[in-house]
Write a protein that holds these residues in place. Structure first.
Motif, PDB file in Angstrom:
ATOM      1  N   HIS A  52      98.172  31.571  18.527  1.00 59.69           N
ATOM      2  CA  HIS A  52      97.144  31.988  19.468  1.00 59.69           C
ATOM      3  C   HIS A  52      96.062  32.826  18.783  1.00 59.69           C
ATOM      4  CE1 HIS A  52      95.646  34.515  22.919  1.00 59.69           C
ATOM      5  NE2 HIS A  52      95.348  33.280  23.281  1.00 59.69           N
ATOM      6  N   GLY A  53      96.570  33.785  17.985  1.00 55.72           N
ATOM      7  CA  GLY A  53      95.626  34.669  17.284  1.00 55.72           C
ATOM      8  C   GLY A  53      94.723  33.866  16.352  1.00 55.72           C
ATOM      9  N   ALA A  54      95.347  32.935  15.618  1.00 56.46           N
ATOM     10  CA  ALA A  54      94.550  32.137  14.679  1.00 56.46           C
ATOM     11  C   ALA A  54      93.539  31.284  15.446  1.00 56.46           C
ATOM     12  CB  ALA A  54      95.454  31.259  13.831  1.00 56.46           C
ATOM     13  N   GLY A  55      93.978  30.745  16.593  1.00 57.53           N
ATOM     14  CA  GLY A  55      93.084  29.942  17.428  1.00 57.53           C
ATOM     15  C   GLY A  55      91.906  30.765  17.913  1.00 57.53           C
ATOM     16  N   LYS A  56      92.191  31.986  18.368  1.00 65.32           N
ATOM     17  CA  LYS A  56      91.117  32.847  18.865  1.00 65.32           C
ATOM     18  C   LYS A  56      90.152  33.210  17.732  1.00 65.32           C
ATOM     19  CE  LYS A  56      91.066  35.487  22.217  1.00 65.32           C
ATOM     20  NZ  LYS A  56      91.117  36.239  23.444  1.00 65.32           N
ATOM     21  N   HIS A  57      90.754  33.467  16.591  1.00 66.44           N
ATOM     22  CA  HIS A  57      89.923  33.787  15.422  1.00 66.44           C
ATOM     23  C   HIS A  57      88.973  32.619  15.123  1.00 66.44           C
ATOM     24  CE1 HIS A  57      88.921  35.470  11.501  1.00 66.44           C
ATOM     25  NE2 HIS A  57      89.036  34.233  11.023  1.00 66.44           N
ATOM     26  N   LEU A  58      89.550  31.414  15.222  1.00 67.92           N
ATOM     27  CA  LEU A  58      88.774  30.206  14.963  1.00 67.92           C
ATOM     28  C   LEU A  58      87.629  30.083  15.969  1.00 67.92           C
ATOM     29  CD1 LEU A  58      89.189  28.091  12.845  1.00 67.92           C
ATOM     30  CD2 LEU A  58      90.540  26.771  14.459  1.00 67.92           C
ATOM     31  N   LEU A  59      87.941  30.334  17.227  1.00 71.76           N
ATOM     32  CA  LEU A  59      86.929  30.239  18.277  1.00 71.76           C
ATOM     33  C   LEU A  59      85.804  31.251  18.035  1.00 71.76           C
ATOM     34  CD1 LEU A  59      86.065  28.995  20.976  1.00 71.76           C
ATOM     35  CD2 LEU A  59      87.291  30.864  22.104  1.00 71.76           C
ATOM     36  N   GLY A  60      86.240  32.479  17.698  1.00 73.32           N
ATOM     37  CA  GLY A  60      85.239  33.519  17.423  1.00 73.32           C
ATOM     38  C   GLY A  60      84.326  33.093  16.292  1.00 73.32           C
ATOM     39  N   LEU A  61      84.969  32.509  15.285  1.00 72.76           N
ATOM     40  CA  LEU A  61      84.225  32.053  14.115  1.00 72.76           C
ATOM     41  C   LEU A  61      83.209  30.992  14.514  1.00 72.76           C
ATOM     42  CD1 LEU A  61      84.325  32.447  11.039  1.00 72.76           C
ATOM     43  CD2 LEU A  61      85.826  30.475  10.921  1.00 72.76           C
ATOM     44  N   ILE A  62      83.661  30.031  15.295  1.00 72.54           N
ATOM     45  CA  ILE A  62      82.775  28.941  15.718  1.00 72.54           C
ATOM     46  C   ILE A  62      81.619  29.487  16.546  1.00 72.54           C
ATOM     47  CG2 ILE A  62      82.641  26.897  17.200  1.00 72.54           C
ATOM     48  CD1 ILE A  62      85.559  26.294  16.212  1.00 72.54           C
ATOM     49  N   ASN A  63      81.932  30.393  17.465  1.00 70.37           N
ATOM     50  CA  ASN A  63      80.864  30.983  18.282  1.00 70.37           C
ATOM     51  C   ASN A  63      79.840  31.717  17.423  1.00 70.37           C
ATOM     52  OD1 ASN A  63      81.618  30.082  20.766  1.00 70.37           O
ATOM     53  ND2 ASN A  63      82.951  31.827  21.181  1.00 70.37           N
ATOM     54  N   GLU A  64      80.355  32.451  16.450  1.00 69.53           N
ATOM     55  CA  GLU A  64      79.429  33.210  15.615  1.00 69.53           C
ATOM     56  C   GLU A  64      78.572  32.274  14.770  1.00 69.53           C
ATOM     57  OE1 GLU A  64      81.603  36.281  13.619  1.00 69.53           O
ATOM     58  OE2 GLU A  64      81.408  37.587  15.367  1.00 69.53           O
ATOM     59  N   VAL A  65      79.204  31.211  14.289  1.00 69.85           N
ATOM     60  CA  VAL A  65      78.435  30.239  13.505  1.00 69.85           C
ATOM     61  C   VAL A  65      77.366  29.596  14.384  1.00 69.85           C
ATOM     62  CG1 VAL A  65      78.543  28.029  12.316  1.00 69.85           C
ATOM     63  CG2 VAL A  65      80.210  29.786  11.806  1.00 69.85           C
ATOM     64  N   LEU A  66      77.726  29.309  15.634  1.00 77.34           N
ATOM     65  CA  LEU A  66      76.747  28.735  16.558  1.00 77.34           C
ATOM     66  C   LEU A  66      75.584  29.701  16.789  1.00 77.34           C
ATOM     67  CD1 LEU A  66      78.933  26.930  19.225  1.00 77.34           C
ATOM     68  CD2 LEU A  66      77.433  25.909  17.518  1.00 77.34           C
ATOM     69  N   ASP A  67      75.938  30.970  17.004  1.00 81.38           N
ATOM     70  CA  ASP A  67      74.892  31.996  17.175  1.00 81.38           C
ATOM     71  C   ASP A  67      73.955  31.997  15.972  1.00 81.38           C
ATOM     72  OD1 ASP A  67      75.451  32.937  19.618  1.00 81.38           O
ATOM     73  OD2 ASP A  67      76.411  34.807  18.990  1.00 81.38           O
ATOM     74  N   LEU A  68      74.589  32.000  14.810  1.00 81.99           N
ATOM     75  CA  LEU A  68      73.824  32.073  13.568  1.00 81.99           C
ATOM     76  C   LEU A  68      72.903  30.858  13.430  1.00 81.99           C
ATOM     77  CD1 LEU A  68      73.994  34.241  11.450  1.00 81.99           C
ATOM     78  CD2 LEU A  68      75.495  32.773  10.124  1.00 81.99           C
ATOM     79  N   SER A  69      73.448  29.694  13.743  1.00 81.76           N
ATOM     80  CA  SER A  69      72.637  28.484  13.556  1.00 81.76           C
ATOM     81  C   SER A  69      71.521  28.441  14.594  1.00 81.76           C
ATOM     82  CB  SER A  69      73.508  27.237  13.626  1.00 81.76           C
ATOM     83  OG  SER A  69      73.682  26.844  14.959  1.00 81.76           O
ATOM     84  N   LYS A  70      71.798  28.991  15.767  1.00 82.53           N
ATOM     85  CA  LYS A  70      70.741  29.070  16.783  1.00 82.53           C
ATOM     86  C   LYS A  70      69.602  29.962  16.302  1.00 82.53           C
ATOM     87  CE  LYS A  70      71.849  28.503  21.555  1.00 82.53           C
ATOM     88  NZ  LYS A  70      72.101  29.259  22.785  1.00 82.53           N
ATOM     89  N   VAL A  71      69.986  31.094  15.742  1.00 81.91           N
ATOM     90  CA  VAL A  71      68.956  32.010  15.235  1.00 81.91           C
ATOM     91  C   VAL A  71      68.156  31.298  14.157  1.00 81.91           C
ATOM     92  CG1 VAL A  71      68.525  34.140  13.973  1.00 81.91           C
ATOM     93  CG2 VAL A  71      70.272  34.086  15.743  1.00 81.91           C
ATOM     94  N   GLU A  72      68.878  30.610  13.261  1.00 81.80           N
ATOM     95  CA  GLU A  72      68.190  30.012  12.128  1.00 81.80           C
ATOM     96  C   GLU A  72      67.321  28.830  12.517  1.00 81.80           C
ATOM     97  OE1 GLU A  72      71.035  29.676   9.009  1.00 81.80           O
ATOM     98  OE2 GLU A  72      70.782  31.805   8.545  1.00 81.80           O
ATOM     99  N   SER A  73      67.705  28.113  13.554  1.00 79.49           N
ATOM    100  CA  SER A  73      66.861  26.982  13.957  1.00 79.49           C
ATOM    101  C   SER A  73      65.791  27.431  14.946  1.00 79.49           C
ATOM    102  CB  SER A  73      67.721  25.886  14.572  1.00 79.49           C
ATOM    103  OG  SER A  73      68.346  26.387  15.732  1.00 79.49           O
ATOM    104  N   GLY A  74      65.724  28.758  15.201  1.00 81.26           N
ATOM    105  CA  GLY A  74      64.669  29.279  16.070  1.00 81.26           C
ATOM    106  C   GLY A  74      64.927  29.024  17.540  1.00 81.26           C
ATOM    107  N   LYS A  75      66.143  28.641  17.875  1.00 82.16           N
ATOM    108  CA  LYS A  75      66.416  28.342  19.278  1.00 82.16           C
ATOM    109  C   LYS A  75      66.988  29.530  20.030  1.00 82.16           C
ATOM    110  CE  LYS A  75      67.069  23.399  19.013  1.00 82.16           C
ATOM    111  NZ  LYS A  75      68.011  22.307  19.156  1.00 82.16           N
TER     112      LYS A  75
END
Lengths: 762, 120
Positions: A323-346
């Motif tokens: 569960h912990g690893a899954g949550k960590h993974l989700l957090g990671l994915i969300n943060e990467v999405l945030d980052l890519s949104k910032v970088e693509s100007g969206k």
């Protein structure tokens, strides 16, 4: 000196010399003419002298003949005829003398002694003859012959005069020759001098031009070979100099452009490298938790297959690791999405008014458990005169949360202090929120990389403190989006202080730009058919802006750039609402309004007038439903449109049933709250009452502790004849965590659209 | 039974892998960083080392080079086990002296085959 000046000067000098040559020619002609005329008079004088001499000789001869005849006939007196004849000869000779004097000129005549003598003789004769006539006696021949001796002398003298004149003529001749030679010399000199100077000037001109042109040619050759730092050097501020300067500045710009292109390529290379690095890191970061998830779950599966007696505690321990690893993974994915949104100007910035003190208190109470976990104490210090700010609250929270949880994790039994300040920086009202801890701190090397993606103080940090290594990178990017920054100070072993600085009152312009950047891509996702809006405006940019703002909200937008087209389109398309500009060429907004109200089909369509003119009263009295004065704030137009669409508005109601505020936070993060009429409750009974009171476009169900009650409620709604077609969406916690505002809004729009078009299962 | 040394800094992965290998009958010991890994390998002389690459204190590449260089441990079989699964990562591990390379997430069947191949 410039080229045209040089050419002009050269030509001028040549002209001056030409003029000089002409003057010399005129001067020489004058001199020649003078000399020739004196030669002519000298020659004529010669003739006259010999003529006079001849006449005197004739007179003398005639006298001698008379004398001889008189002696022979013993005649002593002159006949009147002879006397007359003689007198005629004398007068004619006297006239010749006068002519000679006039011809020879005073100067020459004074040198001719023969003239004086002849004159004397003539005068005496005349007197003699005159006297004889007075007394009435004939002239005595002997008295005349007595002059014979005088005659001889005069003749001799006249011969001398003749030769004098001949000498004079030959002298004049010589003079003429001399002056001709002189004239030739001067002419030649002037010609040579002018030719020489013209040649020199031309040579200079050619040399200058040639040198300049070759400098230009050399320069362009250098540039074409890529040496853009080369500069053409031409003296003077002339045409060619200017040309060279123009070329130079062109080269400079070209050089700068090349430099820029080069830098951009380097940047692109860097970005590419960074991207590859990011992907490699990403792969690594995803694989690590995945390893635990797969490994532990396989172990459990094996245990079950092998029929091992599982201890619940052991199973729980392993499952919680998964569960912990899954949550960590989700957090990671969300943060990467945030980052890519910032970088693509969206990543948009959604500013709202908030109370800074309250905001900070909210966040600090959220992190309290974490702070307590590491036995830290948390203090807040407010140095604010005015606590009201305007900012993107969600991003502000995320930044502060991140800084605080970092502080909490890297500090043990220490002190964490939040300090908020408000100050003026470069005339801008700013706020700063610092989070200082007394934790492990960082070295300079660690500090340098603290905002880089996937960097943590060291690799063991992840093990000890968790986290994805993206949090601070995202915070920094968020801060920049909010036109702020994050500063950091730290010393190893003593602690770290992060300070977030941002404008206290954020302006919305940046948001507009950020949205505009992503509109092209976004428009494809829009749900068409919510309502048709016709915009009539002659100004292209204004038309485009209205279209963009309305399209962004999901409206289907038609445009007309003049009044007549607007009326025609309104009749043909029957839009749900018309937005009308007033000042237009041809048919203006007032006329269009009048026309639309006359036509039965369009008379009932709501019309929003939009103009620079502040004629709200007039507009409304003319039959407009709303009136906006330009410049129009970007949310004014959609708000006005929404107000005038009551039927559609009904379906846009969103009912949120949840405990906590996950969904409502997502909804209010942007304009969603304004677009949809949102109501939220955790009370199932209240929700039921609301559903019976009015129709909702969508019902969203989020986190709720009493899922049985929720299920009953959903069944009731689905079974009811009235609300059976209202989409109910149950969002589980995973979906909720992964969802962002944009996704939620488009989710709702899809459901509402499906309902409007009578396709609820879509 | 064969003796395997797991060098792995991630606690979960260490725990999981050691338990699974023990179940398969291997004698397993664990080291949490590269330096400890080298020390334990030198002292214990296992039949095989499963080496993570991103390790604190001394990374897996350095640890592998150190083990392959020392006469006492030069013949140790070392299998790189890493989440670095991009192109070039395998070559990097093999260049450091690893005898084989496998990626995370671990496919136990595949890993066991590799272990078997190394142990002959």
């Amino acid at each position: 000196m410039n080229l045209s000046k040089r050419i002009a000067l050269t030509s001028l000098v040549i002209l001056i010399f030409y003029f000089g040559t002409v003057m010399v020619f005129l001067w020489s002609t004058k001199i020649s003419r003078e000399k020739v005329s004196s030669l002519q008079s000298s020659i004529r004088s010669q003739y006259l002298v010999s003529d006079i001499s001849q006449q005197l000789k004739e007179l003398n001869t005639r006298l001698k003949v008379l004398d001889a005849v008189a002696s022979a006939k013993d005649k002593k007196e002159l006949d009147p005829d002879e006397q007359e004849n003689l007198l005629g000869g004398i007068v004619s000779t006297g006239e010749s003398l006068d002519t000679l004097r006039a011809t020879a000129g005073k100067e020459v005549a004074s040198q001719l002694a023969g003239i004086e003598m002849a004159d004397e003789i003539i005068l005496q004769w005349k007197e003699l003859i005159a006297r004889s006539e007075e007394v009435g006696q004939p002239v005595q021949i002997y008295s005349l012959v007595a002059f014979g001796h005088e005659f001889d002398k005069a003749e001799t003298q006249l011969e001398l005069d003749g030769s004098f004149l001949r000498n004079l003529s030959s002298q004049i001749n010589i003079q003429i020759e001399e002056s001709e030679a002189q004239i030739n010399q001067v002419s030649m000199l002037v010609f040579l001098a002018s030719a020489l100077i013209a040649l020199i000037l031309l040579a200079f001109l050619i040399r200058y031009t040639k040198r300049s042109l070759s400098a230009l040619r050399l320069g362009t050759e250098e540039w074409s070979q890529g040496n853009l730092t080369h500069r053409i050097w031409i003296t003077g501020k002339g045409d060619l100099g200017q040309l060279a300067n123009a070329f130079n500045s062109m080269a400079e710009k070209l050089d700068a452009t090349m430099e820029q292109a080069h830098e951009e390529r380097l940047r692109a290379d860097d970005a590419n490298k960074a991207k590859s690095g990011f992907l490699a890191n990403m792969s690594h970061e995803l694989r690590t938790p995945m390893n635990a998830i797969i490994g532990y779950s396989e172990m459990l599966l094996e245990d079950i297959e092998d029929g091992v007696d599982l201890e619940p505690d052991d199973v729980q321990a392993d499952l919680s690791k998964i569960h912990g690893a899954g949550k960590h993974l989700l957090g990671l994915i969300n943060e990467v999405l945030d980052l890519s949104k910032v970088e693509s100007g969206k990543m948009g910035v959604y500013n709202e008014t908030a109370d800074l003190e309250q905001l900070i208190n909210d966040v600090s109470s959220t992190v309290k458990p974490l702070v307590a976990n590491y036995e830290n104490t948390l203090d807040t210090v407010f140095k604010l005169e005015d606590s009201e700010i305007r900012t993107d609250v969600t991003k502000f929270r995320q930044i502060l949360m991140n800084l605080l949880s970092n502080a909490a994790k890297f500090t043990n039994k220490g002190q964490i202090t939040i300090e908020a300040n408000r100050f003026i920086e470069e005339d801008v009202d700013m706020i700063s929120v610092s989070v200082a801890d007394t934790g492990i701190g960082m070295t300079q090397e660690q500090l340098d990389k603290v905002f880089e993606e996937f960097t943590q103080a060291d690799d063991s940090t992840t093990r000890e403190f968790g986290g994805t290594g993206l949090g601070l990178a995202i915070c920094k990017k968020f801060a920049e989006l909010m036109l702020g920054r994050i500063d950091v100070e730290s010393s190893p072993g003593k602690g770290t202080c992060f300070t977030f600085v941002a404008p206290a009152i954020a302006q919305d312009i940046e948001q507009e730009e950020a949205q505009q950047d992503s509109i092209e891509e976004d428009s494809g996702d829009q749900i068409e058919g919510l309502a048709k809006v016709l915009v009539v405006d002659d100004d292209e940019s204004s038309l485009e802006l209205s279209k963009r703002i309305l399209s962004k909200r999901g409206y289907s937008v038609m445009t007309a750039d003049n009044g007549a087209d607007g009326v025609e389109m309104a009749q043909n398309e029957l839009p749900d609402i018309i937005v009308l500009d007033i000042i237009m060429p041809g048919m203006d907004g007032w006329q269009v309004l009048e026309k639309l109200r006359e036509i039965p089909e369009t008379a009932g369509i709501p019309i929003i007038m939009q103009s620079m003119l502040s004629e709200r009263e007039l507009g409304l009295s003319m039959g407009a439903d709303d009136y906006l004065t330009k410049p129009v704030h970007k949310s004014d137009l959609p708000n006005a449109v929404r107000k005038l669409l009551p039927d559609l508005n009904l379906n846009k109601g969103v009912l949120i049933i949840e405990e906590g505020s996950t969904l409502i936070d997502l909804m209010t993060r942007s304009y969603g709250e304004r677009e949809f009429d949102v109501r939220q409750t955790a009370d199932i009974v209240e929700a039921g009452t609301w559903v019976n009171e009015r129709e909702f476009g969508t019902i969203l169900v989020g986190k709720h502790s009493d899922m049985d009650a929720v299920a009953n409620f959903m069944d009731d709604v689905e079974r009811s004849t009235e609300h059976g077609d209202t989409p109910i969406v149950l969002l589980n916690s995973i979906e909720l965590e992964a969802m962002d505002t944009d996704q939620l809004l488009s989710f709702i729009r899809i459901h509402q659209d499906a309902k409007l078009t009578g396709n609820p299962n879509e | 039974m064969a003796r395997i040394l797991i060098v792995e800094d991630n606690e979960m992965n260490r725990d999981m892998l050691s338990r699974r290998l023990k179940r398969k009958g291997f004698e397993v010991r664990v080291a949490v960083d590269g330096q400890q890994g080298v020390e334990m390998a030198t002292e214990w002389l296992p039949d095989l080392v499963l080496m993570d690459m991103s390790l604190p204190i001394m990374d897996g590449w350095a640890a592998t080079r150190a083990l392959k260089k020392a006469p006492r441990t030069a013949d140790l079989k070392i299998v790189a086990l890493t989440a670095h699964a991009m192109e070039g990562d395998r070559r990097k591990a093999m260049n450091a002296g690893c005898d084989d390379y496998d990626t995370k997430p671990i496919d136990l069947k595949r890993l066991l085959e590799k272990i078997k191949a190394q142990l002959g």
